[in-house]
Design an enzyme around this catalytic site. Sequence first.
Site, PDB file in Angstrom:
ATOM      1  N   TYR A 143       0.862  -1.186   0.000  1.00 35.33           N
ATOM      2  CA  TYR A 143       0.000   0.000   0.000  1.00 35.33           C
ATOM      3  C   TYR A 143       0.894   1.231   0.000  1.00 35.33           C
ATOM      4  CZ  TYR A 143      -3.491   3.390   1.698  1.00 35.33           C
ATOM      5  OH  TYR A 143      -4.317   4.484   1.833  1.00 35.33           O
ATOM      6  N   ASP A 238       9.103   2.651  -0.128  1.00 29.39           N
ATOM      7  CA  ASP A 238       8.047   3.225   0.688  1.00 29.39           C
ATOM      8  C   ASP A 238       8.250   2.714   2.106  1.00 29.39           C
ATOM      9  OD1 ASP A 238       5.856   4.014   2.088  1.00 29.39           O
ATOM     10  OD2 ASP A 238       4.393   3.456   0.554  1.00 29.39           O
ATOM     11  N   LYS A 271       4.297   8.174   9.330  1.00 28.95           N
ATOM     12  CA  LYS A 271       4.042   7.511  10.607  1.00 28.95           C
ATOM     13  C   LYS A 271       5.043   7.901  11.721  1.00 28.95           C
ATOM     14  CE  LYS A 271       0.921   4.120   8.727  1.00 28.95           C
ATOM     15  NZ  LYS A 271       0.952   3.707   7.332  1.00 28.95           N
TER      16      LYS A 271
HETATM   17  C1  LIG Z   1       0.261   4.196   6.063  1.00 28.44           C
HETATM   18  C2  LIG Z   1       0.980   4.022   4.785  1.00 28.44           C
HETATM   19  C3  LIG Z   1       0.850   4.926   3.728  1.00 28.44           C
HETATM   20  C4  LIG Z   1      -0.147   6.036   3.750  1.00 28.44           C
HETATM   21  O1  LIG Z   1       0.085   6.932   4.770  1.00 28.44           O
HETATM   22  P1  LIG Z   1      -1.108   7.887   5.265  1.00 28.44           P
HETATM   23  O2  LIG Z   1      -0.453   8.798   6.250  1.00 28.44           O
HETATM   24  O3  LIG Z   1      -2.137   6.979   5.852  1.00 28.44           O
HETATM   25  O4  LIG Z   1      -1.623   8.602   4.074  1.00 28.44           O
HETATM   26  C5  LIG Z   1       1.652   4.759   2.622  1.00 28.44           C
HETATM   27  N1  LIG Z   1       2.537   3.761   2.536  1.00 28.44           N
HETATM   28  C6  LIG Z   1       2.677   2.850   3.530  1.00 28.44           C
HETATM   29  C7  LIG Z   1       3.686   1.772   3.395  1.00 28.44           C
HETATM   30  C8  LIG Z   1       1.894   2.944   4.683  1.00 28.44           C
HETATM   31  O5  LIG Z   1       2.017   2.023   5.633  1.00 28.44           O
END
Ligand SMILES: *Cc1c(COP(=O)(O)O)cnc(C)c1O
Length: 431
Positions: A143, A238, A271
Site C-alpha cells: 500500500y 516506501d 508515521k
Molecule cells: C500508512 C501508509 C501509507 C499512507 O500513509 P497515510 O499517512 O495513511 O496517508 C503509505 N505507505 C505505507 C507503506 C503505509 O504504511
Amino acid sequence: MTDRNQTLFDRAAQVIPGGVNSPVRAFRAVGGTPRFVQRAQGAYFWDANGQKYIDYIGSWGPMILGHGHPAVLEAVQKAALDGFSFGAPTEREIELAEEILKHVPSMEMVRLVSSGTEAGMSALRLARGATGRTKFIKFEGCYHGHADALLVKAGSGLATFGNPTSAGVPPEVVRDTLVLEYNNITALEEAFALHGKELACVMIEPIAGNMNFVRASVPFMTRCRELCTEHGALLVFDEVMSGFRVALGSAQSVYAKLIPGFKPDMTVLGKVIGGGMPLAAFGGPREIMRELAPTGPVYQAGTLSGNPVATACGLATLREIAKPGFWDALSARTQSLVDGLKGVAAHAGVPFSADCQGGMFGFFLLPELAQNYAQVMTSDSPKFNKLFHGLLDGGVYIAPALYEAGFVSAAHTEADIAETVRVAGEVFKTL
Ligand SMILES: *Cc1c(COP(=O)(O)O)cnc(C)c1O
C-alpha cells in the site's frame, strides 16, 4: 450496561460515512463494534466504556514511544504556545530534516509533507519527472497511500497493466501502473525485459506492513536493485510504515547489512517521523530532489507542510529513539511477544507462524510465513476473527484485519507481553 462504543458508532454513522474516517477502523473485516478511544497512556488505551486495552496498533506505527511520552508532550506543548502554523519556514523544519538524513544516509535532501499518501504520490511524480518516464512497477499487497495511480490491482497479463481497485479511478490513470507479485523474481525480470526502458521507478515496501508482515527476500531485493540500475529506473522505498520502526536506519539499513552497498534511490517516510502528528516526507539524492519546485519543474506544495507542532512532535520522537540501547530493548520486547505467541499456539496445536523486526511484527494462522499477498489471503479468516475478538474481550487490541501488521512500543513492559501471551493462550485453546 449500555455500550457507549455502540452508541457513538450509531451516532457517527449519521454524520461520517461508515462512522469512521479511515475504513479499517470500522471493524468490517472482523465484525462487531469499533472501540471509540477516550484516552491513551503508555502502552494502553481506554475505550468509551472505560475498558482498558494493551495497544498493539499504536496508531498503525507512529506511537513507538507509547502514548503521552513526557519528552514528546513537552515539546508539543511548547511548540503550540509559539504558534500552530505560519505558512513560512521555521528552524525546526531544518532540524527535523537533518535528524532524518542523519539516520537514513541514502537521502541527501528531504521534503516534508503531511501524510504518507501525499508523500507517496509526490515521490511518484518526482520519479516520473526526474526520469522523464511514465510507467512504473508496484507490487500486489503493498500500500502506498490512496493516490489514483497507486490504487491498482494486477491486470490479466504482463502487457496489460493494472485495474483500479477503487471506483472513481479512471482506467487511463492506472494505465501505466504495472502490478507484480511480491517476491517473484521471474515476473520482475519479465516486466523489465518488456518495459525496462519506459520505467520511471519500482515502488516497494521493503518490509511490507500492509499485507500483515512480509519481507522482501534478499535475492528479490537484490534483483530489484540490479534491474533498476541496469534500466535507469529509480528504486523507491516506501518506508512510511517501516521507517524508524524496524530499525533506526529504517528497513534499508536492514537490507544494507545483507546486500553489500545496497541503497534505494528514493525513500518515502511517514508515521513514526511525526510521532502521532500529521507529518510525512520523501527524499533522495540532491540531483533528484533539485527537480522539485522551486528549484525544478516538478510541482509539489502544502499549506501545512512542515507544520511547527507536528515537526516538534516528530523531532522529539526521533531524538528519543536515537538514544543508546533503545533498539535493543524494543527488539527484545517484540521478539519476546512473538516467541510467546508461537509457544502458546504450538501448545494449543494451532498452525501459526510469526516474524518481527525492531518494533514491528506480524503473525499468520498458517504453518509457514507468507511470501506474497495471495499467500497472506489463504489465512483462515473466520479463525482470525475469533482470535481477534477473543483478544479484544481479554483486553488486548490488535489490528482488526488479518492483513495488517502489529506494533510494540517502548512503553510495553514484560508484564504487558506476559499478559498478552496468557490471554492469547486461552483464546488459542478455543480455535
Ligand atoms: C500508512 C501508509 C501509507 C499512507 O500513509 P497515510 O499517512 O495513511 O496517508 C503509505 N505507505 C505505507 C507503506 C503505509 O504504511
